[in-house]
Each structure stands twice: as structure tokens, then as C-alpha cells.
Write a protein that holds these residues in place. Structure first.
Motif, mmCIF file in Angstrom:
data_model
loop_
_atom_site.group_PDB
_atom_site.id
_atom_site.type_symbol
_atom_site.label_atom_id
_atom_site.label_comp_id
_atom_site.label_asym_id
_atom_site.label_seq_id
_atom_site.Cartn_x
_atom_site.Cartn_y
_atom_site.Cartn_z
ATOM 1 N N LEU A 186 0.827 -1.204 0.000
ATOM 2 C CA LEU A 186 0.000 0.000 0.000
ATOM 3 C C LEU A 186 0.865 1.259 0.000
ATOM 4 O O LEU A 186 0.594 2.204 -0.751
ATOM 5 C CB LEU A 186 -0.926 -0.008 1.222
ATOM 6 C CG LEU A 186 -1.859 1.194 1.377
ATOM 7 C CD1 LEU A 186 -2.736 1.366 0.143
ATOM 8 C CD2 LEU A 186 -2.718 1.037 2.636
ATOM 9 N N GLY A 187 1.907 1.259 0.824
ATOM 10 C CA GLY A 187 2.801 2.408 0.864
ATOM 11 C C GLY A 187 3.477 2.668 -0.465
ATOM 12 O O GLY A 187 3.572 3.820 -0.923
ATOM 13 N N THR A 188 3.931 1.602 -1.117
ATOM 14 C CA THR A 188 4.580 1.732 -2.428
ATOM 15 C C THR A 188 3.603 2.276 -3.467
ATOM 16 O O THR A 188 3.948 3.142 -4.280
ATOM 17 C CB THR A 188 5.123 0.368 -2.896
ATOM 18 O OG1 THR A 188 6.040 -0.129 -1.911
ATOM 19 C CG2 THR A 188 5.834 0.490 -4.237
ATOM 20 N N SER A 189 2.372 1.784 -3.420
ATOM 21 C CA SER A 189 1.350 2.231 -4.376
ATOM 22 C C SER A 189 1.051 3.718 -4.212
ATOM 23 O O SER A 189 0.913 4.453 -5.199
ATOM 24 C CB SER A 189 0.063 1.419 -4.172
ATOM 25 O OG SER A 189 0.308 0.042 -4.319
ATOM 26 N N LEU A 190 0.955 4.174 -2.969
ATOM 27 C CA LEU A 190 0.680 5.587 -2.717
ATOM 28 C C LEU A 190 1.877 6.463 -3.092
ATOM 29 O O LEU A 190 1.709 7.571 -3.606
ATOM 30 C CB LEU A 190 0.319 5.792 -1.240
ATOM 31 C CG LEU A 190 -1.020 5.198 -0.785
ATOM 32 C CD1 LEU A 190 -1.198 5.373 0.716
ATOM 33 C CD2 LEU A 190 -2.185 5.836 -1.544
ATOM 34 N N TRP A 191 3.074 5.966 -2.818
ATOM 35 C CA TRP A 191 4.283 6.740 -3.138
ATOM 36 C C TRP A 191 4.358 7.046 -4.628
ATOM 37 O O TRP A 191 4.713 8.153 -5.032
ATOM 38 C CB TRP A 191 5.514 5.973 -2.684
ATOM 39 C CG TRP A 191 6.804 6.652 -3.033
ATOM 40 C CD1 TRP A 191 7.598 6.428 -4.124
ATOM 41 C CD2 TRP A 191 7.441 7.706 -2.293
ATOM 42 N NE1 TRP A 191 8.695 7.259 -4.109
ATOM 43 C CE2 TRP A 191 8.619 8.058 -2.992
ATOM 44 C CE3 TRP A 191 7.138 8.378 -1.105
ATOM 45 C CZ2 TRP A 191 9.490 9.048 -2.544
ATOM 46 C CZ3 TRP A 191 8.003 9.361 -0.658
ATOM 47 C CH2 TRP A 191 9.160 9.692 -1.369
ATOM 48 N N TYR A 192 4.017 6.056 -5.448
ATOM 49 C CA TYR A 192 4.074 6.246 -6.894
ATOM 50 C C TYR A 192 2.739 6.734 -7.477
ATOM 51 O O TYR A 192 2.616 6.865 -8.692
ATOM 52 C CB TYR A 192 4.497 4.947 -7.579
ATOM 53 C CG TYR A 192 5.946 4.610 -7.311
ATOM 54 C CD1 TYR A 192 6.965 5.355 -7.890
ATOM 55 C CD2 TYR A 192 6.294 3.559 -6.464
ATOM 56 C CE1 TYR A 192 8.305 5.075 -7.635
ATOM 57 C CE2 TYR A 192 7.628 3.259 -6.201
ATOM 58 C CZ TYR A 192 8.625 4.024 -6.790
ATOM 59 O OH TYR A 192 9.937 3.744 -6.527
ATOM 60 N N ALA A 193 1.760 6.972 -6.594
ATOM 61 C CA ALA A 193 0.459 7.528 -7.009
ATOM 62 C C ALA A 193 -0.214 6.682 -8.079
ATOM 63 O O ALA A 193 -0.762 7.192 -9.058
ATOM 64 C CB ALA A 193 0.639 8.968 -7.495
ATOM 65 N N ARG A 194 -0.163 5.369 -7.875
ATOM 66 C CA ARG A 194 -0.741 4.445 -8.861
ATOM 67 C C ARG A 194 -2.023 3.807 -8.290
ATOM 68 O O ARG A 194 -1.955 2.978 -7.371
ATOM 69 C CB ARG A 194 0.245 3.331 -9.213
ATOM 70 C CG ARG A 194 1.542 3.795 -9.887
ATOM 71 C CD ARG A 194 1.281 4.503 -11.207
ATOM 72 N NE ARG A 194 2.425 4.473 -12.110
ATOM 73 C CZ ARG A 194 3.430 5.333 -12.095
ATOM 74 N NH1 ARG A 194 3.456 6.292 -11.184
ATOM 75 N NH2 ARG A 194 4.413 5.252 -12.972
ATOM 76 N N PRO A 195 -3.188 4.152 -8.816
ATOM 77 C CA PRO A 195 -4.424 3.502 -8.393
ATOM 78 C C PRO A 195 -4.388 1.984 -8.594
ATOM 79 O O PRO A 195 -4.985 1.232 -7.816
ATOM 80 C CB PRO A 195 -5.491 4.143 -9.284
ATOM 81 C CG PRO A 195 -4.915 5.475 -9.636
ATOM 82 C CD PRO A 195 -3.441 5.243 -9.778
ATOM 83 N N ALA A 196 -3.681 1.533 -9.636
ATOM 84 C CA ALA A 196 -3.574 0.088 -9.872
ATOM 85 C C ALA A 196 -2.926 -0.603 -8.684
ATOM 86 O O ALA A 196 -3.262 -1.742 -8.353
ATOM 87 C CB ALA A 196 -2.761 -0.181 -11.133
ATOM 88 N N GLY A 197 -2.010 0.091 -8.035
ATOM 89 C CA GLY A 197 -1.353 -0.470 -6.864
ATOM 90 C C GLY A 197 -2.331 -0.709 -5.727
ATOM 91 O O GLY A 197 -2.174 -1.660 -4.946
ATOM 92 N N LEU A 198 -3.338 0.155 -5.622
ATOM 93 C CA LEU A 198 -4.353 -0.023 -4.579
ATOM 94 C C LEU A 198 -5.173 -1.280 -4.851
ATOM 95 O O LEU A 198 -5.553 -2.006 -3.926
ATOM 96 C CB LEU A 198 -5.262 1.205 -4.515
ATOM 97 C CG LEU A 198 -4.561 2.555 -4.297
ATOM 98 C CD1 LEU A 198 -5.586 3.681 -4.226
ATOM 99 C CD2 LEU A 198 -3.705 2.522 -3.041
ATOM 100 N N VAL A 199 -5.439 -1.523 -6.136
ATOM 101 C CA VAL A 199 -6.165 -2.746 -6.523
ATOM 102 C C VAL A 199 -5.315 -3.977 -6.198
ATOM 103 O O VAL A 199 -5.814 -4.960 -5.640
ATOM 104 C CB VAL A 199 -6.512 -2.721 -8.024
ATOM 105 C CG1 VAL A 199 -7.142 -4.045 -8.452
ATOM 106 C CG2 VAL A 199 -7.453 -1.564 -8.331
#
Length: 204
Positions: free
Chosen positions: A148-161
Motif C-alpha cells: 500500500l505504501g509503495t502504491s501511494l508513493w508512486y500515485a498508482r491507483p492500480a497499486g491499490l487494486v
């Protein structure tokens, strides 16, 4: 959903890796428990067998993280997430997640972390110190926090999925791992109780 590009092969490879890893270690470890197939590869040395699966799982974890990073590089950014506040939250999540993962490994040791109980290498008592006095499954929670932290750092909604999928996979894995591990320790307790009864009978 337009913020997630499902046409990218890298995304599906990342999801496949996330699915495969717990599936692999659960199947391999259960087969080891029933047949000792890994131990037999090391002439009956249980610790070497456990260390071998530990290295395999660690390697698969690195591959999973690399595939996740590659997938995120090909996914659309969301400007709404590209703010100092979100980055601060991302840092806190990643740091907290890694703290849980590393401290869990330290408290459990290599064999305790990497399925040693399936090899007959059991712990003498339940670990109750940090982080196990805070969370029931700190390693899985920590790993999810890191995603989750990595996804938010790179601002990628796909990461949240992907993060939501990671948590789903871990939740399913725990439904199999928890009861099986409890069964292993229950059998040891039964064996110890039976041994004590034999000793007491001999004394009488």
C-alpha cells in the motif's frame, strides 16, 4: 477503472506471482509434513531442508516485488495522490510494514518464519513479544502495508487494486495455514502428555 490498465501483461504477471507464492509454500510445506520429500533431498537433515525452502520463498518474494514494481511503472498515475501528505502516509506505511516484517522474522528466527514446524522443528513456546503482542499476523499485515505504501508513493491507483488482492490472498492463505499449524502443535502436546503418562506409570 479507467485508472487501471488491465491490458498490460506486467499487471497480470504481478497478480500471478502474488497468487503463486503462498500457494507454493503451502503445498510444498504440507507435502513435506506428510512425506518429508524436501528433507529426503538433504539426507534427512530437517534444518537444511527448511533453509532450502526459506531461500526459495525469499527468492520468490524478491521476484514478486520486482514484478510489482515493473507493473506499476506501466500503470497510469493519479495526480490526486501525488501530494506531500500522501507521500508522508506512504513513507509511514512502508516503514511500519517493514518494521512488522523484519521484527517478526527476528522474533521467530529462520525456521520459525519459514515453515520449520512443517519440518518437525517446533518452537518451545508461543512468541508473545513485539510485534505479536500488537498483531496476530504481523508479517502478512506488514507485507500488505508495504504494498500500500509503495502504491501511494508512486500515485498508482492500480497499486491499490493489487494491494487489496494481496490482502485477499493472505486472508485465504491464513484460513489454511492457521488450523494446520495449530494441528501440528496439538499433536506434539498429545504426544508429550502420553509420554508423561507412561513415565508416571513406570514410577507407580
Amino acid at each position: 477503472m479507467s485508472l487501471v490498465d488491465f491490458s498490460k501483461t506486467s499487471l497480470w504477471l504481478s497478480l500471478a506471482s502474488i497468487t503463486f507464492n503462498p500457494l507454493f509454500w503451502n503445498i510444498a510445506a504440507r507435502q513435506e509434513y506428510h512425506t518429508h520429500w524436501i528433507t529426503s533431498l538433504f539426507n534427512g537433515d530437517r534444518r537444511k531442508g527448511c533453509y532450502s525452502i526459506a531461500m526459495t520463498i525469499f527468492g520468490l518474494g524478491i521476484l514478486r516485488d520486482l514484478l510489482f514494481s515493473a507493473a506499476m511503472a506501466e500503470q497510469p498515475e493519479l495526480p490526486l495522490l501525488d501530494t506531500p501528505l500522501v507521500r508522508l502516509v506512504a513513507i509511514l506505511l512502508f516503514a511500519g510494514g517493514m518494521t512488522f516484517v523484519v521484527s517478526s522474522t527476528y522474533m521467530l528466527g529462520i525456521t520459525g518464519t519459514f515453515l520449520g514446524d512443517y519440518f518437525g522443528i517446533l518452537m518451545n513456546e508461543r512468541v508473545s513479544g513485539f510485534p505479536f503482542n500488537v498483531l496476530e499476523n504481523p508479517m502478512y499485515v506488514g507485507s500488505t502495508m508495504s504494498f500500500l505504501g509503495t502504491s501511494l508513493w508512486y500515485a498508482r491507483p492500480a497499486g491499490l487494486v493489487v494491494t487489496a488482492y494481496v490482502w485477499l490472498v493472505y486472508t485465504v492463505a491464513l484460513r489454511y495455514e492457521g488450523p494446520f499449524t495449530a494441528m501440528i502443535y496439538s499433536k506434539r502436546s498429545e504426544s508429550e502428555d502420553a509420554q508423561k503418562k507412561k513415565v508416571n506409570k513406570k514410577k507407580l
